[in-house]
Design a protein around this motif. Structure first.
Motif, PDB file in Angstrom:
ATOM      1  N   UNK A  39       0.788  -1.226   0.000  1.00 14.86           N
ATOM      2  CA  UNK A  39       0.000   0.000   0.000  1.00 14.86           C
ATOM      3  C   UNK A  39       0.824   1.281   0.000  1.00 14.86           C
ATOM      4  N   UNK A  40       1.864   1.334   0.810  1.00 15.30           N
ATOM      5  CA  UNK A  40       2.616   2.576   1.025  1.00 15.30           C
ATOM      6  C   UNK A  40       4.016   2.444   0.439  1.00 15.30           C
ATOM      7  N   UNK A  41       4.370   3.368  -0.457  1.00 19.40           N
ATOM      8  CA  UNK A  41       5.701   3.398  -1.054  1.00 19.40           C
ATOM      9  C   UNK A  41       6.490   4.589  -0.552  1.00 19.40           C
ATOM     10  N   UNK A  42       7.800   4.462  -0.589  1.00 19.93           N
ATOM     11  CA  UNK A  42       8.670   5.546  -0.100  1.00 19.93           C
ATOM     12  C   UNK A  42       9.966   5.550  -0.899  1.00 19.93           C
ATOM     13  N   UNK A  43      10.433   6.731  -1.218  1.00 20.05           N
ATOM     14  CA  UNK A  43      11.754   6.841  -1.810  1.00 20.05           C
ATOM     15  C   UNK A  43      12.439   8.091  -1.305  1.00 20.05           C
ATOM     16  N   UNK A  44      13.725   7.959  -0.999  1.00 19.31           N
ATOM     17  CA  UNK A  44      14.530   9.113  -0.620  1.00 19.31           C
ATOM     18  C   UNK A  44      15.354   9.526  -1.832  1.00 19.31           C
ATOM     19  N   UNK A  45      16.202  10.519  -1.646  1.00 17.82           N
ATOM     20  CA  UNK A  45      17.049  10.962  -2.752  1.00 17.82           C
ATOM     21  C   UNK A  45      18.245  10.041  -2.947  1.00 17.82           C
TER      22      UNK A  45
ATOM     23  N   UNK B 241       7.861   4.396  -8.316  1.00 14.85           N
ATOM     24  CA  UNK B 241       6.657   4.596  -9.121  1.00 14.85           C
ATOM     25  C   UNK B 241       6.083   3.286  -9.656  1.00 14.85           C
ATOM     26  N   UNK B 242       6.953   2.317  -9.935  1.00 11.28           N
ATOM     27  CA  UNK B 242       6.555   1.110 -10.661  1.00 11.28           C
ATOM     28  C   UNK B 242       5.281   0.445 -10.132  1.00 11.28           C
ATOM     29  N   UNK B 243       5.158   0.191  -8.818  1.00  8.37           N
ATOM     30  CA  UNK B 243       3.979  -0.542  -8.348  1.00  8.37           C
ATOM     31  C   UNK B 243       2.734   0.315  -8.153  1.00  8.37           C
ATOM     32  N   UNK B 244       2.824   1.622  -8.387  1.00 11.69           N
ATOM     33  CA  UNK B 244       1.689   2.524  -8.195  1.00 11.69           C
ATOM     34  C   UNK B 244       1.024   2.311  -6.826  1.00 11.69           C
ATOM     35  N   UNK B 245       1.746   2.584  -5.746  1.00 17.75           N
ATOM     36  CA  UNK B 245       1.156   2.372  -4.417  1.00 17.75           C
ATOM     37  C   UNK B 245      -0.006   3.321  -4.163  1.00 17.75           C
ATOM     38  N   UNK B 246      -0.856   2.964  -3.232  1.00 17.22           N
ATOM     39  CA  UNK B 246      -1.978   3.833  -2.886  1.00 17.22           C
ATOM     40  C   UNK B 246      -1.486   5.155  -2.298  1.00 17.22           C
ATOM     41  N   UNK B 247      -0.412   5.079  -1.486  1.00 15.22           N
ATOM     42  CA  UNK B 247       0.181   6.259  -0.867  1.00 15.22           C
ATOM     43  C   UNK B 247       1.670   6.238  -1.162  1.00 15.22           C
ATOM     44  N   UNK B 248       2.167   7.286  -1.816  1.00 11.73           N
ATOM     45  CA  UNK B 248       3.571   7.358  -2.207  1.00 11.73           C
ATOM     46  C   UNK B 248       4.224   8.549  -1.521  1.00 11.73           C
ATOM     47  N   UNK B 249       5.309   8.285  -0.793  1.00 11.59           N
ATOM     48  CA  UNK B 249       6.061   9.310  -0.077  1.00 11.59           C
ATOM     49  C   UNK B 249       7.382   9.545  -0.806  1.00 11.59           C
ATOM     50  N   UNK B 250       7.619  10.775  -1.237  1.00 12.39           N
ATOM     51  CA  UNK B 250       8.807  11.112  -2.014  1.00 12.39           C
ATOM     52  C   UNK B 250       9.641  12.132  -1.254  1.00 12.39           C
ATOM     53  N   UNK B 251      10.881  11.785  -0.928  1.00 11.44           N
ATOM     54  CA  UNK B 251      11.761  12.690  -0.191  1.00 11.44           C
ATOM     55  C   UNK B 251      12.837  13.234  -1.134  1.00 11.44           C
ATOM     56  N   UNK B 252      12.578  14.418  -1.678  1.00 10.45           N
ATOM     57  CA  UNK B 252      13.497  15.098  -2.595  1.00 10.45           C
ATOM     58  C   UNK B 252      13.935  14.190  -3.753  1.00 10.45           C
ATOM     59  N   UNK B 253      12.994  13.657  -4.520  1.00  6.13           N
ATOM     60  CA  UNK B 253      13.334  12.671  -5.556  1.00  6.13           C
ATOM     61  C   UNK B 253      13.999  13.262  -6.793  1.00  6.13           C
ATOM     62  N   UNK B 254      14.031  14.594  -6.908  1.00 11.43           N
ATOM     63  CA  UNK B 254      14.612  15.211  -8.103  1.00 11.43           C
ATOM     64  C   UNK B 254      15.779  16.129  -7.780  1.00 11.43           C
TER      65      UNK B 254
END
Length: 244
Positions: A93-99, A166-179
């Motif tokens: 359900x919940x995805x997360x990515x840091x930089x 992004x790949x699994x399209x989670x219901x809730x995606x947390x992005x920590x400075x991904x760009x």
């Protein structure tokens, strides 16, 4: 529909090397997140942005407060639920990515991106094909797709990291400075992918420093300062860190 209710969220850190000095990361932060919206978290360095995301993902255990996740049927307090529930939510359900990419040794980039899809049950060949499409959209050179990310530049690693999230399209995606490590052209490609790949069922909470990114992707902006909530406003009222 409210998908996340953050109520009185606080996080303090005991700095043992500084004589057990208590440092405040978050101080009584409260706001709601709506299903399918893109919420940008902004603020100066040290304002509590990353601490907020890590509390939502439970990398940090909050000191106080509640984070109520509503999945349409159940209500789960992410701040206090047991570790088994946290792990199950992270899987489905919940995805997360840091930089920063925490790459697996000797695993090609395409398989790093495909892994969450395979874990969801997608056939490996299909998962790898979808991974290639994401890497291509993020301008990762084709000759790197079968290479190990440990050899990549910081910007290339960041793109692999974002593709994997992004790949699994989670219901809730947390992005920590991904760009943060991307050049303007590649950053634009990432923005376009965020806009085109995710559907209305994915709710995104992202930390960004770049004003152009915030103004392009966000629906609302949450402004933090010294761990405290300053404002939650529509993106039209956000002006480079100043809310009107």
């Amino acid at each position: 529909m409210t998908v996340l209710s953050i109520e009185g969220l606080s996080k303090t850190f005991d700095m043992h090397v500084l004589g057990d000095t208590e440092v405040v990361g978050l101080d009584d932060v409260s706001f709601d997140v709506h299903e399918g919206e893109f919420l940008a978290i902004v603020g100066e360095s040290g304002s509590g942005k990353s601490s907020l995301l890590k509390c939502l993902y439970r990398t940090y255990d909050p000191t106080a407060g509640r984070v109520l996740y509503h999945d349409g049927t159940n209500e789960i307090d992410l701040a206090s639920c047991d570790d088994r529930t946290v792990m199950a939510l992270r899987e489905d359900t919940v995805g997360y990515t840091s930089q920063f990419l925490d790459e697996i040794p000797r695993v090609p980039a395409v398989d790093v991106v495909a892994r969450p899809l395979v874990e969801q049950g997608m056939a490996t060949a299909d998962a790898r094909e979808q991974a290639r499409e994401l890497l291509d959209a993020l301008h990762v050179p084709e000759e790197l797709w079968e290479a190990y990310p440990a050899t990549f530049s910081g910007g290339e690693r960041q793109r692999v990291n974002l593709a994997q999230a992004l790949a699994p399209k989670p219901d809730l995606l947390l992005l920590d400075e991904p760009t943060s490590a991307l050049d303007p052209e590649t950053r634009q490609a990432a923005i376009e992918l965020l806009d085109s790949y995710l559907d209305d069922e994915t709710t995104v909470i992202g930390v960004f420093h770049n004003t152009d990114v915030v103004e392009t992707v966000a629906d609302r902006v949450v402004a933090l300062d010294n761990g405290q909530l300053q404002a939650v406003v529509p993106v039209a009222e956000y002006d480079g860190g100043v809310v009107s």
